[in-house]
Write a protein that holds these residues in place. Structure first.
Motif, PDB file in Angstrom:
ATOM      1  N   GLU A   1      -5.500  12.366  -3.484  1.00 31.74           N
ATOM      2  CA  GLU A   1      -4.757  13.616  -3.335  1.00 31.74           C
ATOM      3  C   GLU A   1      -5.760  14.734  -3.176  1.00 31.74           C
ATOM      4  O   GLU A   1      -6.659  14.920  -4.010  1.00 31.74           O
ATOM      5  CB  GLU A   1      -3.858  13.885  -4.546  1.00 31.74           C
ATOM      6  CG  GLU A   1      -3.048  15.175  -4.395  1.00 31.74           C
ATOM      7  CD  GLU A   1      -2.080  15.416  -5.539  1.00 31.74           C
ATOM      8  OE1 GLU A   1      -1.389  16.459  -5.508  1.00 31.74           O
ATOM      9  OE2 GLU A   1      -2.003  14.572  -6.467  1.00 31.74           O
TER      10      GLU A   1
ATOM     11  N   PHE B   1      -7.230  -1.135  -1.719  1.00 32.70           N
ATOM     12  CA  PHE B   1      -6.477   0.069  -1.405  1.00 32.70           C
ATOM     13  C   PHE B   1      -7.179   1.271  -2.029  1.00 32.70           C
ATOM     14  O   PHE B   1      -7.759   1.171  -3.111  1.00 32.70           O
ATOM     15  CB  PHE B   1      -5.060   0.025  -1.998  1.00 32.70           C
ATOM     16  CG  PHE B   1      -4.230  -1.148  -1.574  1.00 32.70           C
ATOM     17  CD1 PHE B   1      -4.559  -1.909  -0.471  1.00 32.70           C
ATOM     18  CD2 PHE B   1      -3.091  -1.489  -2.287  1.00 32.70           C
ATOM     19  CE1 PHE B   1      -3.765  -2.983  -0.071  1.00 32.70           C
ATOM     20  CE2 PHE B   1      -2.288  -2.549  -1.913  1.00 32.70           C
ATOM     21  CZ  PHE B   1      -2.626  -3.304  -0.811  1.00 32.70           C
ATOM     22  N   CYS B   2      -7.085   2.404  -1.394  1.00 36.28           N
ATOM     23  CA  CYS B   2      -7.561   3.667  -1.970  1.00 36.28           C
ATOM     24  C   CYS B   2      -6.469   4.706  -1.776  1.00 36.28           C
ATOM     25  O   CYS B   2      -5.819   4.737  -0.725  1.00 36.28           O
ATOM     26  CB  CYS B   2      -8.853   4.120  -1.284  1.00 36.28           C
ATOM     27  SG  CYS B   2      -9.617   5.588  -2.050  1.00 36.28           S
ATOM     28  N   ARG B   3      -6.257   5.510  -2.777  1.00 35.95           N
ATOM     29  CA  ARG B   3      -5.335   6.632  -2.633  1.00 35.95           C
ATOM     30  C   ARG B   3      -6.023   7.889  -3.134  1.00 35.95           C
ATOM     31  O   ARG B   3      -6.818   7.856  -4.080  1.00 35.95           O
ATOM     32  CB  ARG B   3      -4.025   6.385  -3.389  1.00 35.95           C
ATOM     33  CG  ARG B   3      -4.157   6.108  -4.881  1.00 35.95           C
ATOM     34  CD  ARG B   3      -2.806   5.737  -5.479  1.00 35.95           C
ATOM     35  NE  ARG B   3      -2.915   5.382  -6.905  1.00 35.95           N
ATOM     36  CZ  ARG B   3      -1.907   4.932  -7.644  1.00 35.95           C
ATOM     37  NH1 ARG B   3      -0.698   4.775  -7.108  1.00 35.95           N
ATOM     38  NH2 ARG B   3      -2.087   4.634  -8.923  1.00 35.95           N
TER      39      ARG B   3
ATOM     40  N   TRP C   1       2.429   1.695  -3.453  1.00 35.13           N
ATOM     41  CA  TRP C   1       1.424   2.150  -4.419  1.00 35.13           C
ATOM     42  C   TRP C   1       1.130   3.634  -4.212  1.00 35.13           C
ATOM     43  O   TRP C   1       1.019   4.397  -5.173  1.00 35.13           O
ATOM     44  CB  TRP C   1       0.162   1.301  -4.258  1.00 35.13           C
ATOM     45  CG  TRP C   1      -0.888   1.498  -5.294  1.00 35.13           C
ATOM     46  CD1 TRP C   1      -0.776   1.262  -6.641  1.00 35.13           C
ATOM     47  CD2 TRP C   1      -2.235   1.931  -5.074  1.00 35.13           C
ATOM     48  NE1 TRP C   1      -1.977   1.529  -7.270  1.00 35.13           N
ATOM     49  CE2 TRP C   1      -2.884   1.932  -6.327  1.00 35.13           C
ATOM     50  CE3 TRP C   1      -2.952   2.292  -3.937  1.00 35.13           C
ATOM     51  CZ2 TRP C   1      -4.219   2.311  -6.482  1.00 35.13           C
ATOM     52  CZ3 TRP C   1      -4.285   2.661  -4.086  1.00 35.13           C
ATOM     53  CH2 TRP C   1      -4.910   2.667  -5.343  1.00 35.13           C
ATOM     54  N   LEU C   2       1.004   4.057  -2.959  1.00 35.63           N
ATOM     55  CA  LEU C   2       0.756   5.464  -2.670  1.00 35.63           C
ATOM     56  C   LEU C   2       1.923   6.323  -3.120  1.00 35.63           C
ATOM     57  O   LEU C   2       1.730   7.440  -3.631  1.00 35.63           O
ATOM     58  CB  LEU C   2       0.513   5.660  -1.168  1.00 35.63           C
ATOM     59  CG  LEU C   2       0.246   7.097  -0.712  1.00 35.63           C
ATOM     60  CD1 LEU C   2      -1.042   7.639  -1.328  1.00 35.63           C
ATOM     61  CD2 LEU C   2       0.178   7.174   0.808  1.00 35.63           C
TER      62      LEU C   2
ATOM     63  N   SER D   1      -0.148   6.621   5.167  1.00 38.28           N
ATOM     64  CA  SER D   1      -0.475   5.355   4.511  1.00 38.28           C
ATOM     65  C   SER D   1      -0.992   4.371   5.552  1.00 38.28           C
ATOM     66  O   SER D   1      -0.411   4.234   6.641  1.00 38.28           O
ATOM     67  CB  SER D   1       0.766   4.775   3.813  1.00 38.28           C
ATOM     68  OG  SER D   1       0.464   3.562   3.147  1.00 38.28           O
TER      69      SER D   1
ATOM     70  N   ALA E   1       0.835  -1.205   0.000  1.00 36.27           N
ATOM     71  CA  ALA E   1       0.000   0.000   0.000  1.00 36.27           C
ATOM     72  C   ALA E   1       0.870   1.255   0.000  1.00 36.27           C
ATOM     73  O   ALA E   1       0.574   2.240  -0.692  1.00 36.27           O
ATOM     74  CB  ALA E   1      -0.930  -0.004   1.213  1.00 36.27           C
TER      75      ALA E   1
ATOM     76  N   TRP F   1       2.248   8.478  -6.335  1.00 32.09           N
ATOM     77  CA  TRP F   1       1.636   9.801  -6.462  1.00 32.09           C
ATOM     78  C   TRP F   1       2.444  10.907  -5.795  1.00 32.09           C
ATOM     79  O   TRP F   1       2.030  12.064  -5.785  1.00 32.09           O
ATOM     80  CB  TRP F   1       0.214   9.766  -5.888  1.00 32.09           C
ATOM     81  CG  TRP F   1      -0.789   9.227  -6.860  1.00 32.09           C
ATOM     82  CD1 TRP F   1      -0.532   8.613  -8.052  1.00 32.09           C
ATOM     83  CD2 TRP F   1      -2.207   9.258  -6.721  1.00 32.09           C
ATOM     84  NE1 TRP F   1      -1.708   8.245  -8.664  1.00 32.09           N
ATOM     85  CE2 TRP F   1      -2.749   8.630  -7.871  1.00 32.09           C
ATOM     86  CE3 TRP F   1      -3.075   9.730  -5.739  1.00 32.09           C
ATOM     87  CZ2 TRP F   1      -4.124   8.484  -8.060  1.00 32.09           C
ATOM     88  CZ3 TRP F   1      -4.450   9.578  -5.922  1.00 32.09           C
ATOM     89  CH2 TRP F   1      -4.967   8.968  -7.079  1.00 32.09           C
TER      90      TRP F   1
ATOM     91  N   ILE G   1      -1.738  13.755   0.633  1.00 32.47           N
ATOM     92  CA  ILE G   1      -1.666  12.544  -0.183  1.00 32.47           C
ATOM     93  C   ILE G   1      -1.831  11.367   0.764  1.00 32.47           C
ATOM     94  O   ILE G   1      -0.955  11.083   1.578  1.00 32.47           O
ATOM     95  CB  ILE G   1      -0.345  12.473  -0.964  1.00 32.47           C
ATOM     96  CG1 ILE G   1      -0.207  13.697  -1.887  1.00 32.47           C
ATOM     97  CG2 ILE G   1      -0.268  11.182  -1.779  1.00 32.47           C
ATOM     98  CD1 ILE G   1       1.100  13.749  -2.659  1.00 32.47           C
TER      99      ILE G   1
ATOM    100  N   GLY H   1      -3.262   7.324   1.704  1.00 33.21           N
ATOM    101  CA  GLY H   1      -3.611   5.972   1.284  1.00 33.21           C
ATOM    102  C   GLY H   1      -4.247   5.234   2.453  1.00 33.21           C
ATOM    103  O   GLY H   1      -3.794   5.353   3.597  1.00 33.21           O
TER     104      GLY H   1
ATOM    105  N   SER I   1      -9.051   3.510  -6.499  1.00 27.54           N
ATOM    106  CA  SER I   1      -8.943   2.340  -5.628  1.00 27.54           C
ATOM    107  C   SER I   1      -8.561   1.123  -6.455  1.00 27.54           C
ATOM    108  O   SER I   1      -8.757   1.085  -7.677  1.00 27.54           O
ATOM    109  CB  SER I   1     -10.259   2.087  -4.881  1.00 27.54           C
ATOM    110  OG  SER I   1     -11.329   1.915  -5.789  1.00 27.54           O
TER     111      SER I   1
END
Length: 246
Positions: free
Chosen positions: A243, A239-241, A32-33, A110, A29, A36, A137, A139, A183
């Motif tokens: 901004e 997962f969700c991220r 992945w975050l 995160s 996670a 960005w 930002i 996650g 996501s």
């Protein structure tokens, strides 16, 4: 070095020395975050909430002029500091409002926001720490995370997951400008239901505080029955991220 927190530390804090062994999902996670994060934000200062052992911190340190990584657990921060010596580590309660004047360019976290006891309050607090037109930002995990476990134990999991749509409404209600949000669901494989259980507990997640030994055995049996594959069992995380701009 960080000083001990005065407040009672959460369950995961007691897992500091073994956390990374089990935190494969959290590590993915964070990675992945990090996609960005800005390539290099010159003269920008970044505050990280819920740094833990530094899984995201290691992606931050070369992106910003100054990084402060904070967590409620001094033991977690000790490991974070060892992993990322250039970071400034500080014990900080992510949910507690501070009267101090702060003016960060970026605030990141995160695998933390889903645990907020009051998401609106947490986001208002975080927004107050970031300068005008600053960026958050973030996650976090969303519905449907661990749907397999929810099926086996009747919906009583370690956290009540919100959907991405529900989180979007929370962000809108707190007057953030939503820059982007997405996501992704990933499945993870475990040798057995017991290994899944140990992995969750190894990161401090309390799966059930009231499950009797017989109920636990039923859980292992039923999980194996429903979700066994040739190489073990699986569990899914979403997962969700996002901004946000203040």
């Amino acid at each position: 070095m960080p000083t001990p927190a005065k407040k009672t530390e959460p369950a995961f804090a007691r897992k500091a020395d073994t956390y990374d062994v089990h935190a494969h999902v959290q590590s993915d996670a964070a990675r992945w975050l990090a996609e960005w994060l800005p390539e290099a934000a010159k003269d920008s200062h970044c505050l990280e909430m819920g740094a833990g052992t530094g899984l995201l911190t290691q992606h931050l340190i070369n992106r910003f002029t100054h990084v402060e990584s904070s967590d409620l657990s001094a033991d977690m921060l000790r490991i974070c500091q060892e992993r990322v010596p250039k970071a400034t580590c500080r014990v900080r309660d992510a949910w507690a409002f501070s009267k101090s004047q702060e003016n960060w360019d970026f605030l990141v976290s995160s695998s933390l926001l889903q645990w907020a006891p009051c998401p609106d309050g947490a986001l208002r607090h975080w927004s107050s720490l970031v300068k005008r037109s600053g960026h958050l930002i973030l996650g976090f995990f969303v519905k449907p995370s661990l749907p397999e476990m929810m099926k086996v134990i009747g919906g009583k999991g370690p956290v009540t997951w919100r959907s991405p749509q529900e989180w979007g409404e929370i962000f809108a209600n707190n007057d953030f400008h939503l820059v982007r949000m997405e996501s992704e669901t990933r499945s993870y494989h475990y040798e057995s239901a017991l290994h899944l259980w140990k992995s969750l507990h190894g990161t401090g997640a309390t799966v059930s505080r009231s499950m009797s030994p017989s109920a636990m055995l039923r859980f292992f049996r039923d999980y194996e029955s429903f979700f066994r594959q040739r190489d073990g069992v699986y569990a899914s995380w979403t997962f969700c991220r996002v901004e946000l701009q203040t």
